[in-house]
Design an enzyme around this catalytic site. Sequence first.
Site, PDB file in Angstrom:
ATOM      1  N   ARG A   9       4.481 -12.750   9.911  1.00 20.56           N
ATOM      2  CA  ARG A   9       5.212 -11.537   9.585  1.00 20.56           C
ATOM      3  C   ARG A   9       6.516 -11.475  10.363  1.00 20.56           C
ATOM      4  NH1 ARG A   9       3.182  -6.269   9.776  1.00 20.56           N
ATOM      5  NH2 ARG A   9       1.423  -6.970   8.605  1.00 20.56           N
ATOM      6  N   LYS A  24       3.610   1.091   9.657  1.00 17.35           N
ATOM      7  CA  LYS A  24       3.917   2.285   8.869  1.00 17.35           C
ATOM      8  C   LYS A  24       3.300   3.527   9.502  1.00 17.35           C
ATOM      9  CE  LYS A  24       2.735   0.116   5.063  1.00 17.35           C
ATOM     10  NZ  LYS A  24       2.266  -0.060   3.686  1.00 17.35           N
ATOM     11  N   GLU A  77       0.874  -1.161   0.000  1.00 21.51           N
ATOM     12  CA  GLU A  77       0.000   0.000   0.000  1.00 21.51           C
ATOM     13  C   GLU A  77       0.920   1.222   0.000  1.00 21.51           C
ATOM     14  OE1 GLU A  77      -2.744   0.032   3.274  1.00 21.51           O
ATOM     15  OE2 GLU A  77      -3.492   2.011   2.716  1.00 21.51           O
TER      16      GLU A  77
HETATM   17  P1  ATP Z   1       0.840  -1.454   7.765  1.00 19.93           P
HETATM   18  O1  ATP Z   1      -0.256  -2.207   8.451  1.00 19.93           O
HETATM   19  O2  ATP Z   1       1.868  -0.907   8.669  1.00 19.93           O
HETATM   20  O3  ATP Z   1       0.340  -0.474   6.747  1.00 19.93           O
HETATM   21  P2  ATP Z   1       0.990  -3.534   5.866  1.00 19.93           P
HETATM   22  O4  ATP Z   1       1.355  -4.903   6.216  1.00 19.93           O
HETATM   23  O5  ATP Z   1      -0.437  -3.258   5.639  1.00 19.93           O
HETATM   24  O6  ATP Z   1       1.619  -2.571   6.926  1.00 19.93           O
HETATM   25  P3  ATP Z   1       1.481  -3.327   3.099  1.00 19.93           P
HETATM   26  O7  ATP Z   1       2.066  -2.213   2.325  1.00 19.93           O
HETATM   27  O8  ATP Z   1       0.055  -3.636   2.889  1.00 19.93           O
HETATM   28  O9  ATP Z   1       1.792  -3.037   4.612  1.00 19.93           O
HETATM   29  O10 ATP Z   1       2.360  -4.629   2.885  1.00 19.93           O
HETATM   30  C1  ATP Z   1       2.717  -5.129   1.618  1.00 19.93           C
HETATM   31  C2  ATP Z   1       3.060  -6.569   1.756  1.00 19.93           C
HETATM   32  O11 ATP Z   1       4.131  -6.748   2.665  1.00 19.93           O
HETATM   33  C3  ATP Z   1       1.885  -7.375   2.265  1.00 19.93           C
HETATM   34  O12 ATP Z   1       1.780  -8.570   1.531  1.00 19.93           O
HETATM   35  C4  ATP Z   1       2.247  -7.640   3.693  1.00 19.93           C
HETATM   36  O13 ATP Z   1       1.695  -8.847   4.137  1.00 19.93           O
HETATM   37  C5  ATP Z   1       3.779  -7.698   3.651  1.00 19.93           C
HETATM   38  N1  ATP Z   1       4.332  -7.320   4.937  1.00 19.93           N
HETATM   39  C6  ATP Z   1       4.112  -6.179   5.612  1.00 19.93           C
HETATM   40  N2  ATP Z   1       4.739  -6.194   6.796  1.00 19.93           N
HETATM   41  C7  ATP Z   1       5.393  -7.374   6.882  1.00 19.93           C
HETATM   42  C8  ATP Z   1       6.219  -7.998   7.864  1.00 19.93           C
HETATM   43  N3  ATP Z   1       6.515  -7.383   9.010  1.00 19.93           N
HETATM   44  N4  ATP Z   1       6.709  -9.220   7.594  1.00 19.93           N
HETATM   45  C9  ATP Z   1       6.431  -9.830   6.443  1.00 19.93           C
HETATM   46  N5  ATP Z   1       5.659  -9.314   5.479  1.00 19.93           N
HETATM   47  C10 ATP Z   1       5.135  -8.096   5.681  1.00 19.93           C
HETATM   48 MG    MG Z   2      -1.802  -3.436   4.212  1.00 13.31          MG
END
Ligand code: ATP
Ligand code: MG
Length: 555
Positions: free
Chosen positions: A259, A269, A34
């Site tokens: 994760r 984020k 995102e």
């Molecule tokens: P936030 O909730 O902080 O916005 P997010 O997980 O929603 O973080 P995204 O940009 O949606 O962030 O993540 C993109 C991809 O990276 C998704 O497939 C997510 O599952 C993966 N991802 C995010 N954080 C982690 C993590 N700590 N470990 C492994 N994969 C991750």
């Molecule tokens: Mg997300």
Amino acid sequence: MSNKESLNFVEIEVEKDLEAGTYAGRVHTRFPPEPNGYLHIGHAKSICLNFGLAKKYGGKTNLRFDDTNPVTEDTEYVDSIKADIKWLGFEWEGQELYASDYFEQLYEFAVKLIQDGKAYVDDSSAEEIAKMKGTPTQAGLNSPFRERTIEENLRLFEGMKNGEYPDGARVLRAKYDMASPNMLLRDPNLYRIKRAHHHRTGDKWCIYPLYDFAHGQSDAIEKITHSVCTLEFKNHRPLYDWLIESLGIYPTRQIEFARLNLEYTMMSKRKLLQLVNDKHVSGWDDPRMPTISGMRRRGYSAAAIRNFCDRIGIAKRDNVIEYASLEFSVREDLNKVATRVMGVLDPVKLVITNYPKDQVEFVEIENNPEDPESGVRSIPFSGELYIEREDFMEDPPKKFFRLGPERSVRLKSGYIITCTGFDKDPDTDAITEIRCTYYPDSKSGADTSGIKAKGTLHWVSVKEAVPVEIRLYDRLFSDPNPAGHPDQDFREFLNPDSLRYIPTAYVEPALKEAKLGQHFQFIRKGYYCLDQDSSSEKLVFNQTVGLKDSWAKKG
Ligand code: ATP
Ligand code: MG
């Protein structure tokens, strides 16, 4: 197919599908960030996994921006995400893709659901919907709007699209099951009204699909075979599958993994953005941030990050990785690639009294003993040097193999010296100058002196020394799980000493040519890299990591 023993569980599932011919032998993954922040080390984990699967099985990986929430998204983030993925060494298939490019198609999907009696427009407020959700132990209540006719639903949904109702006045919900033990399946929202400018579609839309209705459908549109995501989406999977089946679209398979969590930092984020906005850090790329851009600026190499992600493996359960494990991977890679240089961080002057005054000679030093191809370079040596203050003791214990009165050491790549005297500041007791004599026949590589010296010190010739600023970093937080205290704000755990400056350290002249992205080992001190804040007036170096694990002893 590979040796099953060495496969992680995601690979095992992918191989099952390959063997069964489920996707006609295809493997097509995606990385779906995102664009609401910079990528962090957790994303790196997901990138390595998704791109790694495609690489291993001769497949492809899409980069798809999951940009269905116009409020928090920005093109700055899009650009940084693309740059970070490339820097990590991965290439996505074709152009980058955007969920927002599918808004029209997603709208059509929603219409189809309504036509099939599987979705309805609800006029209840968010609070009323929440109230009717029930609890994990108590079934929810059907909304009074649940039994609307298909015609009415179609008309209202079109009205939502055409901007006939205010924000939040109506939502489109899946007609799933208000009694499901899985709360997420109790008629989840699919579309909401939100008048917000979108970074790509502008003001064209005033309704936006929710994650559950955008993600799986985007996967299907792109004919993704395996949608690998983190564990929190496990409970969404029945809905993911139900929507695919209801719409009769490409049957992407969702597989969840744990994760990555790293101690002494956090991956949200939203929280990282707070640190940036509140100026607790200098930006998303502050070298203390767990972001890829921060780590790059800090001097972590892409190979080190990839190795780290491989080494920690793929887990099915949440866990927390020690920071030392990341630093291990960083040191392991930098040891192979970093050029060895001389840098004195806390200088004290050393005068060689029997060295010809004003003479400068050049001595040879290996660029990297770990890399036979790296060659040697010449550095200036003279009778006035800087050495590290901590390498001299006025009254050293027996086991101190550095310099003290009447003790001898070798100067790296230079000569053996013996200390003959020193001066002190009468007020502070600080050593101001050390005096030595040298043995002309003890030159490194051509030593015929027969003199033994146990220690070897690094040094920089005073006249040629280049003054630089050094930035030393420590953990950004003093608590292993700063975001894990329900009653306390994570910012209370910021480590006040996470950044320290050395205004003037001295480095050898070759470092005037240092480039951003190059890795150096300051001999005996640690790994360093040039910082982007450097100017022609002042060079700034970041400490990437010390030579030894400093975390273990801090505990
Ligand atoms: P936030 O909730 O902080 O916005 P997010 O997980 O929603 O973080 P995204 O940009 O949606 O962030 O993540 C993109 C991809 O990276 C998704 O497939 C997510 O599952 C993966 N991802 C995010 N954080 C982690 C993590 N700590 N470990 C492994 N994969 C991750
Ligand atoms: Mg997300």
